[in-house]
Enzyme design. Sequence first.
Site, PDB file in Angstrom:
ATOM      1  N   HIS A  43      -3.543  28.294 -86.244  1.00  0.00           N
ATOM      2  CA  HIS A  43      -2.930  27.107 -85.618  1.00  0.00           C
ATOM      3  C   HIS A  43      -4.097  26.658 -84.370  1.00  0.00           C
ATOM      4  CE1 HIS A  43       0.822  26.095 -83.120  1.00  0.00           C
ATOM      5  NE2 HIS A  43      -0.042  25.391 -83.101  1.00  0.00           N
TER       6      HIS A  43
ATOM      7  N   HIS B 126      -5.503  23.016 -83.444  1.00  0.00           N
ATOM      8  CA  HIS B 126      -5.647  21.336 -83.370  1.00  0.00           C
ATOM      9  C   HIS B 126      -6.982  20.930 -83.078  1.00  0.00           C
ATOM     10  CE1 HIS B 126      -0.982  21.052 -83.304  1.00  0.00           C
ATOM     11  NE2 HIS B 126      -1.226  22.271 -82.667  1.00  0.00           N
TER      12      HIS B 126
ATOM     13  N   HIS C  26       5.743  23.129 -86.457  1.00  0.00           N
ATOM     14  CA  HIS C  26       5.936  23.647 -85.258  1.00  0.00           C
ATOM     15  C   HIS C  26       7.566  23.767 -85.150  1.00  0.00           C
ATOM     16  CE1 HIS C  26       1.623  22.598 -84.558  1.00  0.00           C
ATOM     17  NE2 HIS C  26       1.896  22.779 -83.364  1.00  0.00           N
TER      18      HIS C  26
ATOM     19  N   GLU D  72       9.134  26.318 -80.350  1.00  0.00           N
ATOM     20  CA  GLU D  72       8.118  26.401 -79.129  1.00  0.00           C
ATOM     21  C   GLU D  72       8.877  26.168 -78.048  1.00  0.00           C
ATOM     22  OE1 GLU D  72       4.959  23.421 -79.198  1.00  0.00           O
ATOM     23  OE2 GLU D  72       3.778  24.185 -77.708  1.00  0.00           O
TER      24      GLU D  72
ATOM     25  N   ASP E 284      -4.336  27.492 -80.661  1.00  0.00           N
ATOM     26  CA  ASP E 284      -3.500  26.165 -80.444  1.00  0.00           C
ATOM     27  C   ASP E 284      -4.599  24.849 -79.897  1.00  0.00           C
ATOM     28  OD1 ASP E 284      -1.339  24.553 -80.657  1.00  0.00           O
ATOM     29  OD2 ASP E 284      -0.532  25.299 -78.892  1.00  0.00           O
ATOM     30  N   ASP E 285      -4.899  24.702 -78.762  1.00  0.00           N
ATOM     31  CA  ASP E 285      -5.792  23.892 -78.207  1.00  0.00           C
ATOM     32  C   ASP E 285      -6.781  24.394 -77.330  1.00  0.00           C
ATOM     33  OD1 ASP E 285      -4.106  21.238 -79.294  1.00  0.00           O
ATOM     34  OD2 ASP E 285      -2.703  22.549 -78.412  1.00  0.00           O
TER      35      ASP E 285
HETATM   36  N1  HPA Z   1       2.870  21.590 -79.763  1.00  0.00           N
HETATM   37  C1  HPA Z   1       3.035  20.419 -80.513  1.00  0.00           C
HETATM   38  N2  HPA Z   1       2.257  19.583 -80.479  1.00  0.00           N
HETATM   39  C2  HPA Z   1       0.933  19.563 -80.420  1.00  0.00           C
HETATM   40  C3  HPA Z   1       0.520  21.082 -79.949  1.00  0.00           C
HETATM   41  C4  HPA Z   1       1.409  22.108 -79.559  1.00  0.00           C
HETATM   42  O1  HPA Z   1       1.259  23.119 -79.042  1.00  0.00           O
HETATM   43  N3  HPA Z   1      -0.550  20.964 -79.610  1.00  0.00           N
HETATM   44  C5  HPA Z   1      -1.387  19.834 -80.037  1.00  0.00           C
HETATM   45  N4  HPA Z   1      -0.312  19.022 -80.546  1.00  0.00           N
HETATM   46 ZN    ZN Z   2       0.082  23.491 -81.855  1.00  0.00          ZN
END
Ligand code: HPA
Ligand code: ZN
Length: 336
Positions: free
Chosen positions: A14, A16, A194, A197, A275-276
Amino acid sequence: MKSFIKGLPKAELHIHIEGSLEPELMFELAARNNISLPFGSIEEVRKAYNFSDLQSFLNIYYAGAGVLINEQDFYDMTWAYLKKAHAQNVRHTEIFFDPQTHTNRGVPFETVIYGVHAALVDAEHELELSSKLIMCFLRHLSAAAAAETLEQALPFQDLIVAVGLDSSEIGHPPQKFTPVFDQARALGFRTVAHAGEEGPPEYIWQALDLLKVSRIDHGVRCVEDTRLVERLAAEQTPLTVCPLSNVKLRVFDSMEQHNLKELLGLGLCATVNSDDPAYFGGYMTENFLAVQQALALDRDELQRLVRNSFEAAFLDQAERQRFIQELDSYVADTSR
Ligand code: HPA
Ligand code: ZN
């Protein structure tokens, strides 16, 4: 523990790729492409990374991606991530990309995928790091726009293992994308989404029942629904959990309150991911270290988390077994 974590052979499921763009490279690409950024300095950028929820992050994340114009830009961003992942002993990575973030600015689909893919090929040869690509649809845009994106991806289908769903979750239930996910599965793509969250457990049910996903991205809100937890445990549906992201976006108030240890205790197939990483303060090792310290995870729990990610990866059985053996040898060698 720190060197044990750093050396663990890991898989990331996971990430991006647009979220791996560090401020330094963002400035370099802005200069290269003559784009003015709404920030005066790298310090100012980092100061702006103070998020109150998912949307407050997404606004900055989409703005940052605006510096990516040419194939070389996508290559440079991806290569920087892969080198970092390699330095943390990530052995396999499954990378999300958001074509609509770029095609909606006039950047052609093939510019994005060729740039990213060229870096993946180089990582395979030079870093012995294997990878897959997952194409995400932006859920705040229409289902018709997602269908159009799927169409654009068809000439590159052999480069893409799965489709996913990201961006603003609340108000954009998985159900909205049932037809395009049906079409993607019929074409042979795997599916992920997703869910859970910021959104409710109902969105996880929909991802399972309507989008027929192989994994849930995040999924941490599943614990609010006992029947859902039973289903996820019985089917061993992987959850790609992102600890630093969850704290940065205020899904949990602190790492001590994160439910990762609880998820493992419930018998769920939880994994750790970044994630990012450029926005949330760390890559794989930093994520593992932060949860390990806050939740006092032991070596068995860490090994379980990493094994889960190899089990959950879109690998063939021979590759999977090879990675799991590498993991088991590492753990055995470091316990002597
Ligand atoms: N959630 C939803 N969209 C996203 C995320 C995330 O954590 N990171 C990059 N796009
Ligand atoms: Zn994500």
